[in-house]
Design an enzyme around this catalytic site. Sequence first.
Site, PDB file in Angstrom:
ATOM      1  N   ASN A 198       0.787  -1.443   0.457  1.00 31.23           N
ATOM      2  CA  ASN A 198      -0.266   0.447  -0.049  1.00 31.23           C
ATOM      3  C   ASN A 198       1.197   1.060   0.271  1.00 31.23           C
ATOM      4  O   ASN A 198       1.308   1.536   1.254  1.00 31.23           O
ATOM      5  CB  ASN A 198      -0.822   0.073   1.026  1.00 31.23           C
TER       6      ASN A 198
ATOM      7  N   LYS B 237      -0.060   4.372  -0.631  1.00 34.83           N
ATOM      8  CA  LYS B 237      -0.276   5.509   0.517  1.00 34.83           C
ATOM      9  C   LYS B 237      -0.318   6.153  -0.576  1.00 34.83           C
ATOM     10  O   LYS B 237      -0.313   6.274  -1.818  1.00 34.83           O
ATOM     11  CB  LYS B 237      -0.119   5.805   1.534  1.00 34.83           C
TER      12      LYS B 237
ATOM     13  N   HIS C  55      -8.985   1.579   4.597  1.00 33.03           N
ATOM     14  CA  HIS C  55      -8.025   1.805   5.588  1.00 33.03           C
ATOM     15  C   HIS C  55      -8.540   2.274   6.648  1.00 33.03           C
ATOM     16  O   HIS C  55      -9.101   3.306   6.335  1.00 33.03           O
ATOM     17  CB  HIS C  55      -7.147   1.423   4.380  1.00 33.03           C
TER      18      HIS C  55
ATOM     19  N   GLU D 153      -7.492   4.541   7.873  1.00 23.80           N
ATOM     20  CA  GLU D 153      -6.614   6.498   7.495  1.00 23.80           C
ATOM     21  C   GLU D 153      -7.538   6.550   7.088  1.00 23.80           C
ATOM     22  O   GLU D 153      -8.026   7.928   7.242  1.00 23.80           O
ATOM     23  CB  GLU D 153      -5.505   6.613   6.640  1.00 23.80           C
TER      24      GLU D 153
ATOM     25  N   GLU E 142      -5.595  -4.277  10.393  1.00 24.80           N
ATOM     26  CA  GLU E 142      -4.602  -3.082  11.242  1.00 24.80           C
ATOM     27  C   GLU E 142      -4.981  -2.854  11.892  1.00 24.80           C
ATOM     28  O   GLU E 142      -5.287  -1.988  11.887  1.00 24.80           O
ATOM     29  CB  GLU E 142      -4.286  -2.965   9.281  1.00 24.80           C
TER      30      GLU E 142
ATOM     31  N   GLY F  75       1.968   2.406  10.736  1.00 23.15           N
ATOM     32  CA  GLY F  75       3.918   2.815  10.056  1.00 23.15           C
ATOM     33  C   GLY F  75       4.715   4.113  12.019  1.00 23.15           C
ATOM     34  O   GLY F  75       4.946   5.098  12.032  1.00 23.15           O
TER      35      GLY F  75
ATOM     36  N   SER G  42       3.317  -2.325  10.506  1.00 21.53           N
ATOM     37  CA  SER G  42       4.836  -2.556  10.320  1.00 21.53           C
ATOM     38  C   SER G  42       5.598  -3.150   9.758  1.00 21.53           C
ATOM     39  O   SER G  42       6.787  -3.767  10.907  1.00 21.53           O
ATOM     40  CB  SER G  42       5.691  -1.705  11.536  1.00 21.53           C
TER      41      SER G  42
HETATM   42  P1  13P Z   1       3.310   0.261   7.023  1.00 20.59           P
HETATM   43  O1  13P Z   1       3.268  -1.001   7.279  1.00 20.59           O
HETATM   44  O2  13P Z   1       3.112   1.017   6.777  1.00 20.59           O
HETATM   45  O3  13P Z   1       3.009   0.157   8.981  1.00 20.59           O
HETATM   46  O4  13P Z   1       1.712   0.598   6.387  1.00 20.59           O
HETATM   47  C1  13P Z   1       0.634  -0.001   6.872  1.00 20.59           C
HETATM   48  C2  13P Z   1      -1.034  -0.082   6.184  1.00 20.59           C
HETATM   49  O5  13P Z   1      -1.261   0.995   6.857  1.00 20.59           O
HETATM   50  C3  13P Z   1      -0.603  -1.368   5.232  1.00 20.59           C
HETATM   51  O6  13P Z   1      -2.023  -0.564   4.529  1.00 20.59           O
END
Ligand code: 13P
Length: 251
Positions: free
Chosen positions: A10, A12, A96, A98, A168, A174, A213
Amino acid sequence: MSRIAFVAGNWKMNGSLAKVDAFASEFKQTGADLSCDLAVCVPNVYLQRMIEGLDGSGVAVGAQNLSGETEPGAFTGEINGTMLGEIGCKYVIVGHSERRAMYGETDEIVVAKTKAAAAAGLQPIVCIGETLEQREADQTETVLATQLNAVLNGCSADELKDFVLAYEPVWAIGTGRSATPEQAQAVHAFLRAQIADRDATMADSIQIIYGGSVKPDNAAEIFSGKDVDGALVGGASLKVESFLDIARAAQ
Ligand code: 13P
């Protein structure tokens, strides 16, 4: 594990045309031929370029969001599943954390988007996860069951036939602080049992992937859980080398 592992990146809101081109050509140069399912989900403006670049590589491409509307119309700024399918997207991330936290996506919206993805023949990667406060208040299972059951109740068996579930935990995204392999396995087993209550066949076949992560150095231990079928990878998916290391650990 009878299920094929799945590793999806992803990106982002990251990348550029140069980075898309570099990723695709570097991936092809590795000649990697992995036995797991692979995908990268990039910003919409780069989808077509990544699809062309990765053609023949075995890596599918996905979007990170879609409209819950299936018919064309006056929805400025939106993109529907048919459009994504038309250019060759295979997957789309739905719900997601976010998007839930920053763009007000409710379980109801997540259900509409999951249905819209299925209607367009896309495989939805539906994300669920608890916040740190919820985990510390011992609400993890309640929160996850609510998010998951919204989708299971809101969609037909046919709409769910290709769906991928991504666990997640919000506190692991992150932050560099991934769930432990034991925490991930416990949650994945719980989610599979929730699905089995409704449909044992679906529970057996669905890919439940972990996100938060995941890096080359922790991937293998996270994947050691028997209900952990792969990963949704953020930061470490931006570079071919780390993405491939994670994919190798998954297969
Ligand atoms: P990270 O791997 O950067 O922690 O992000 C995870 C994520 O949100 C994947 O959709």
